[in-house]
Design an enzyme around this catalytic site. Structure first.
Site, PDB file in Angstrom:
ATOM      1  N   CYS A   1       0.829  -1.213   0.000  1.00 24.69           N
ATOM      2  CA  CYS A   1       0.000   0.000   0.000  1.00 24.69           C
ATOM      3  C   CYS A   1       0.861   1.260   0.000  1.00 24.69           C
ATOM      4  CB  CYS A   1      -0.942   0.008   1.202  1.00 24.69           C
ATOM      5  SG  CYS A   1      -2.156  -1.327   1.174  1.00 24.69           S
ATOM      6  N   THR A   2       1.915   1.256   0.799  1.00 24.09           N
ATOM      7  CA  THR A   2       2.817   2.405   0.830  1.00 24.09           C
ATOM      8  C   THR A   2       3.446   2.610  -0.540  1.00 24.09           C
ATOM      9  OG1 THR A   2       3.243   2.135   3.196  1.00 24.09           O
ATOM     10  CG2 THR A   2       4.869   3.398   1.934  1.00 24.09           C
TER      11      THR A   2
END
Length: 158
Positions: free
Chosen positions: A49-50
């Site tokens: 996600c990052t």
């Protein structure tokens, strides 16, 4: 887990969610004004996600130049989104679908109930509130953001 996502051509369900500063943001705020790219993701501070949101941050001008508002949505609390957003320097709203837990992800059919998280659903909503692009990726599979950019380009009047 159904997680098929809403279909292209469907009307995008309206919602109001708090951003990282607990300020309410509604999809209907953008209707008639500008298209919106909804980016659902499982968890703040997770590796994939990052990486995805950092790529989105770094390519944000592609969307901004086309007049598209990016809204990133997860089932995390506003407090955790604020810490993550500040850490990563995100310049787009991070919205909390924490309570009722995953209600907006459920409305878009991208909620993974066994894990209590959103799947990687991406929806491009036009100014009339119609979904023009929809994609759902399973947990752990990063998205190819070039497809989003092509969808944004297709929105531009000929």
């Amino acid at each position: 887990m159904t997680g098929q996502g809403l279909a292209v051509g469907a009307t995008a369900p309206d919602f109001t969610l708090p951003d990282a500063n607990k300020t309410p943001v509604s999809l209907s705020d953008f209707r008639g004004k500008q298209p919106v790219l909804l980016v659902f993701y499982p968890f703040a501070f997770s590796g994939v996600c990052t990486g995805e949101l950092c790529q989105l941050r770094d390519d944000l001008s592609t969307f901004a130049d086309a007049g598209v508002q990016v809204l990133a949505i997860s089932c995390d609390t506003a407090q955790s989104l604020k810490a993550w957003g500040e850490q990563q320097g995100y310049q787009f709203p991070l919205l909390s679908d924490y309570w009722p837990h995953g209600a907006v992800a459920q409305a878009y059919d991208v909620f993974f109930d066994k894990a209590g998280m959103a799947l990687r659903g991406t929806f491009l909503v036009d100014v009339d509130g119609v979904i023009r692009f929809a994609e759902v990726n399973p947990p752990g599979q990063a998205r190819d953001q070039s497809a989003w950019q092509r969808a944004v380009s297709a929105l531009a009047p000929a």
